[in-house]
Design a protein around this motif. Sequence first.
Motif, short mmCIF file in Angstrom:
data_model
loop_
_atom_site.label_atom_id
_atom_site.label_comp_id
_atom_site.label_asym_id
_atom_site.label_seq_id
_atom_site.Cartn_x
_atom_site.Cartn_y
_atom_site.Cartn_z
N HIS A 23 0.86 -1.17 0.00
CA HIS A 23 0.00 0.00 0.00
C HIS A 23 0.90 1.23 0.00
O HIS A 23 1.83 1.32 0.80
CB HIS A 23 -0.91 0.00 1.22
N PRO A 24 0.67 2.16 -0.90
CA PRO A 24 1.55 3.33 -0.97
C PRO A 24 1.47 4.15 0.32
O PRO A 24 0.45 4.19 0.99
CB PRO A 24 0.99 4.12 -2.16
N VAL A 25 2.58 4.80 0.64
CA VAL A 25 2.69 5.62 1.85
C VAL A 25 2.87 7.08 1.44
O VAL A 25 3.71 7.40 0.60
CB VAL A 25 3.87 5.17 2.72
N VAL A 26 2.06 7.94 2.03
CA VAL A 26 2.20 9.39 1.86
C VAL A 26 2.67 9.96 3.18
O VAL A 26 2.06 9.72 4.22
CB VAL A 26 0.87 10.06 1.46
N GLY A 184 -1.81 -0.30 -8.16
CA GLY A 184 -2.87 -1.28 -8.29
C GLY A 184 -4.16 -0.91 -7.58
O GLY A 184 -4.88 -1.79 -7.09
N ASP A 185 -4.46 0.38 -7.49
CA ASP A 185 -5.67 0.89 -6.85
C ASP A 185 -5.72 0.55 -5.35
O ASP A 185 -6.81 0.50 -4.76
CB ASP A 185 -6.93 0.36 -7.54
N ARG A 186 -4.56 0.34 -4.75
CA ARG A 186 -4.53 0.11 -3.31
C ARG A 186 -4.65 1.45 -2.58
O ARG A 186 -3.99 2.42 -2.96
CB ARG A 186 -3.24 -0.60 -2.90
N PRO A 187 -5.45 1.54 -1.54
CA PRO A 187 -5.57 2.80 -0.79
C PRO A 187 -4.28 3.13 -0.07
O PRO A 187 -3.45 2.27 0.22
CB PRO A 187 -6.71 2.52 0.19
N ALA A 188 -4.11 4.40 0.26
CA ALA A 188 -2.86 4.92 0.80
C ALA A 188 -2.84 4.85 2.33
O ALA A 188 -3.87 4.87 3.00
CB ALA A 188 -2.65 6.36 0.36
N ILE A 189 -1.62 4.80 2.84
CA ILE A 189 -1.36 4.96 4.27
C ILE A 189 -0.77 6.36 4.43
O ILE A 189 0.26 6.68 3.83
CB ILE A 189 -0.37 3.90 4.77
N ILE A 190 -1.41 7.20 5.22
CA ILE A 190 -0.95 8.58 5.42
C ILE A 190 -0.27 8.67 6.78
O ILE A 190 -0.89 8.45 7.82
CB ILE A 190 -2.12 9.57 5.33
N VAL A 191 1.03 8.97 6.75
CA VAL A 191 1.84 9.07 7.96
C VAL A 191 2.25 10.54 8.12
O VAL A 191 2.78 11.15 7.18
CB VAL A 191 3.09 8.17 7.88
N THR A 192 2.04 11.09 9.30
CA THR A 192 2.32 12.50 9.53
C THR A 192 3.11 12.70 10.81
O THR A 192 3.17 11.81 11.67
CB THR A 192 1.01 13.31 9.64
N HIS A 193 3.68 13.89 10.94
CA HIS A 193 4.34 14.25 12.19
C HIS A 193 3.87 15.63 12.63
O HIS A 193 3.79 16.56 11.82
CB HIS A 193 5.86 14.27 12.04
#
Length: 409
Positions: A23-26, A184-193
């Motif tokens: 899953h892509p990471v933002v 592949g249309d996988r939803p994203a994981i959003i990581v923040t600080h």
Amino acid sequence: MILLTLVVAAAALWWSSSRPRMHPVVLVPGYASNELDARLTELYRRPGCGAHKGKKSGWFRLFLNYTALHDDPDGVRCFADQMSTAYDAASDDYHNVPGVETRVPFFGSTRGFRHPDPDRRNFSYMDKLLERLEAAGYRDGETMFGAPYDFRYAVAPAGHPSRTGTAFFTSLNSLVERESQLNGDRPAIIVTHSYGGTLAHQFLIRQPLAWRRRFVRHFIPVAAPWGRLVLGMQALISGNNLALPFVDPGALRKEYRSLQSSLWPLPSAKVFGAGQQLVSTRRRNYSASDVVDLLVDIGFGEGVEPYESRVLPLFKELPDCPRVPVTCIVGVGVATPERMVYPGDDFEATPDVVVVDGDGLVNLASLVAVEPEWRRRGPYFRMVKVANVNHTDILVNDRALGIVMREIR
């Protein structure tokens, strides 16, 4: 034309199927953690600060340029002027000072916040996390993406314009959709600080629920100040040196007060209580409900209108649950200022500081403020407390990083 379309589609299918199923990471960095570029036009008139004006290349790195701040006697003065913004009541928005144009480089990549000063590479809050992600197989621009932003600005409530904030949210929306498609249309994981968490939260709750459920697999805010922080008051009183130890905070006080984002950290009465003393002088106590009076008394009356119209409506109540899976990761067990006591009738002397639990910057009450409501309303919620780790070390400490990496799945 049809043949070309089929070839492109086949290539895209092969590209997607040949890559690891991740899953892509933002990643959305914290306050003052990414580069900013500037360009000076002929309208710029600050005496002694036009060194870059008229140069053929035009753009230069405004933040962070350690050499300009540390080695040039006029560097801090010029930096403060060029970093400043102004609130225009007529347009109800913030803008750069005349003659200064700015941009955020490397949007979509982590390059812009790997080291805020890439020349010296003398510090980074994010580099170690990026190394961990790369060791796990993530690649910049393929499965790992950065969302740097102009941290001088913020967004505004409904009915108020925010040109820079709106443009960032539009870009972030497109980035999440594009990276999902790329993977592949996988939803994203959003990581923040830190501040990036409150900004990303505002982004999420402004998207339709169907969009959030389609494109967001997991929201992982690290060290997010949900109820803001007591030190937000101190920064407006004395200035903010952006964690640069060789810069006097007072030299950047006027610049810091000029920014839209400087009002966001002011503490929430919902979290800190209307009667709790947070700042005291010999003649007056100030609680989170007395922010307007404090702004006037420190000589920053011009901050009252944007605070009341553009900030307070966003944060008067606790943040809404984004209704996506959430894991909050916070540091605890570190002495954190909760009250500043000035010995005289003004704010010129160094205050005595009363401390409580937190991460050294954000008070524990603020870090955990959303837990009851988000646990009740969200599809999945975890609050992970990491003992004896401060606000910035939480992205450097091996134990804390191990927790962050386990949640990225």
